[in-house]
Design a protein around this motif. Structure first.
Motif, PDB file in Angstrom:
ATOM      1  N   LEU A   1       1.762-133.700 -13.943  1.00 26.93           N
ATOM      2  CA  LEU A   1       1.986-134.685 -15.853  1.00 26.93           C
ATOM      3  C   LEU A   1       2.559-134.808 -15.882  1.00 26.93           C
ATOM      4  N   ALA A   2       4.046-134.152 -15.841  1.00 32.90           N
ATOM      5  CA  ALA A   2       5.512-134.876 -15.994  1.00 32.90           C
ATOM      6  C   ALA A   2       5.337-135.811 -15.468  1.00 32.90           C
ATOM      7  N   GLU A   3       5.459-135.975 -14.564  1.00 30.58           N
ATOM      8  CA  GLU A   3       5.926-136.823 -13.220  1.00 30.58           C
ATOM      9  C   GLU A   3       4.664-138.408 -13.942  1.00 30.58           C
TER      10      GLU A   3
ATOM     11  N   PHE B   1       4.057-143.862 -16.448  1.00 30.53           N
ATOM     12  CA  PHE B   1       3.439-144.589 -17.733  1.00 30.53           C
ATOM     13  C   PHE B   1       4.153-144.826 -18.524  1.00 30.53           C
ATOM     14  N   VAL B   2       4.958-144.580 -18.905  1.00 32.81           N
ATOM     15  CA  VAL B   2       5.368-144.360 -19.685  1.00 32.81           C
ATOM     16  C   VAL B   2       6.989-145.799 -19.033  1.00 32.81           C
ATOM     17  N   PHE B   3       7.532-145.633 -18.133  1.00 33.80           N
ATOM     18  CA  PHE B   3       7.858-146.602 -17.417  1.00 33.80           C
ATOM     19  C   PHE B   3       7.200-147.988 -17.627  1.00 33.80           C
TER      20      PHE B   3
ATOM     21  N   ILE C   1      -3.348-143.649 -21.573  1.00 27.25           N
ATOM     22  CA  ILE C   1      -2.138-142.008 -20.769  1.00 27.25           C
ATOM     23  C   ILE C   1      -1.956-141.947 -21.080  1.00 27.25           C
ATOM     24  N   ALA C   2      -0.462-142.382 -22.036  1.00 21.34           N
ATOM     25  CA  ALA C   2       0.444-141.762 -22.216  1.00 21.34           C
ATOM     26  C   ALA C   2       0.299-141.322 -24.346  1.00 21.34           C
ATOM     27  N   ALA C   3      -0.725-141.297 -24.258  1.00 21.01           N
ATOM     28  CA  ALA C   3      -0.575-140.497 -25.818  1.00 21.01           C
ATOM     29  C   ALA C   3      -1.333-139.087 -25.111  1.00 21.01           C
ATOM     30  N   LEU C   4      -2.332-139.321 -24.289  1.00 18.36           N
ATOM     31  CA  LEU C   4      -3.326-138.138 -23.806  1.00 18.36           C
ATOM     32  C   LEU C   4      -3.031-137.124 -23.321  1.00 18.36           C
ATOM     33  N   LEU C   5      -1.492-137.424 -22.380  1.00 15.81           N
ATOM     34  CA  LEU C   5      -0.600-136.905 -21.642  1.00 15.81           C
ATOM     35  C   LEU C   5       0.328-135.643 -22.213  1.00 15.81           C
ATOM     36  N   PRO C   6       0.664-135.626 -23.350  1.00 17.49           N
ATOM     37  CA  PRO C   6       1.609-134.453 -24.122  1.00 17.49           C
ATOM     38  C   PRO C   6       0.260-133.805 -24.195  1.00 17.49           C
ATOM     39  N   ASP C   7      -0.526-134.098 -24.633  1.00 18.48           N
ATOM     40  CA  ASP C   7      -1.489-133.095 -24.819  1.00 18.48           C
ATOM     41  C   ASP C   7      -1.517-132.263 -23.007  1.00 18.48           C
ATOM     42  N   GLY C   8      -2.132-132.661 -22.539  1.00 19.96           N
ATOM     43  CA  GLY C   8      -1.978-132.205 -20.721  1.00 19.96           C
ATOM     44  C   GLY C   8      -1.047-131.787 -20.886  1.00 19.96           C
ATOM     45  N   LEU C   9       0.137-131.605 -20.830  1.00 19.32           N
ATOM     46  CA  LEU C   9       2.053-131.174 -20.601  1.00 19.32           C
ATOM     47  C   LEU C   9       1.347-130.361 -21.385  1.00 19.32           C
ATOM     48  N   ALA C  10       1.100-129.474 -22.902  1.00 23.42           N
ATOM     49  CA  ALA C  10       1.409-128.767 -23.988  1.00 23.42           C
ATOM     50  C   ALA C  10      -0.006-127.545 -22.812  1.00 23.42           C
TER      51      ALA C  10
END
Length: 160
Positions: free
Chosen positions: A125-127, A132-134, A102-111
Motif C-alpha cells: 500500500l505504501a508503494e 499515485f502521488v507521483f 486513491i491517494a486520499a484513501l490510501l492513508p486509511d489502508g496504511l493505518a
C-alpha cells in the motif's frame, strides 16, 4: 464490414485484452475512425450490430473517462456522441479525480495495515501511495509536454 471497421475491431480487441470494457472499446474505436469523430446512437448501433442499451452503457463509461461527450444533433432530437479534441491523450494525461481519490484513501489502508501488523500489505500500500502521488504530480507536466511537442511539429510517428 469496411477495412476501417475491421481495424477498429482489432484495436478494440487490444483495449479489451488490456482490461477496457469490450463495448466501450468498440464504441471508442468506431468513433475514432468515423469521418467526423461523431455518431448518433443509431449509427453506432448499425455499425456495431449492438443494442441501444449497449451503446448507452458504453457511452456512459466513456463519458466518465472524458473520452466522449454528448451534444445535440442539429435538426433532430437525437444526441450525437463525439470525441473531444485530443480525447485519448487528454483523458489519459490530465489529472483524473480517480488518482486523487486513491491517494486520499490510501492513508486509511496504511493505518489499518499498520494497526493489524500486516507488514506485506503495508509495504504494498505504501508503494501504491507513492506511485499515485507521483502520478498526481507528474500528469499535468506530461500533458503540458505533450501539448508542446504537438505544437512544435509533426508527430514523431511520421518520421519513421
Amino acid at each position: 464490414m469496411s477495412e476501417l471497421q475491421e481495424f477498429a475491431e482489432r484495436m478494440a480487441a487490444l483495449f479489451t485484452a488490456a482490461g477496457f470494457p469490450r463495448m466501450a472499446a468498440r464504441v471508442l474505436m468506431t468513433l475514432m475512425l468515423s469521418t467526423d469523430a461523431a455518431l448518433t446512437t443509431d449509427q453506432l448501433r448499425e455499425r456495431l450490430g449492438i443494442s441501444s442499451g449497449a451503446v448507452s452503457g458504453a457511452v456512459k463509461y466513456l463519458e466518465r473517462l472524458g473520452m466522449v461527450r454528448r451534444r445535440a444533433h442539429r435538426g433532430s432530437r437525437r444526441e450525437l456522441y463525439e470525441l473531444p479534441e485530443q480525447a485519448w491523450y487528454t483523458s489519459t494525461l490530465r489529472q483524473p479525480p480517480f488518482y486523487g481519490e486513491i491517494a486520499a484513501l490510501l492513508p486509511d489502508g496504511l493505518a489499518i495495515a499498520e494497526h493489524a501488523g500486516a507488514t506485506g500489505p503495508h509495504e504494498r500500500l505504501a508503494e501504491m501511495q507513492d506511485f499515485f502521488v507521483f502520478l498526481r504530480r507528474r500528469m499535468p507536466e506530461l500533458y503540458d509536454e505533450w501539448r508542446a511537442q504537438r505544437a512544435d511539429g509533426p508527430p514523431a510517428s511520421s518520421t519513421g
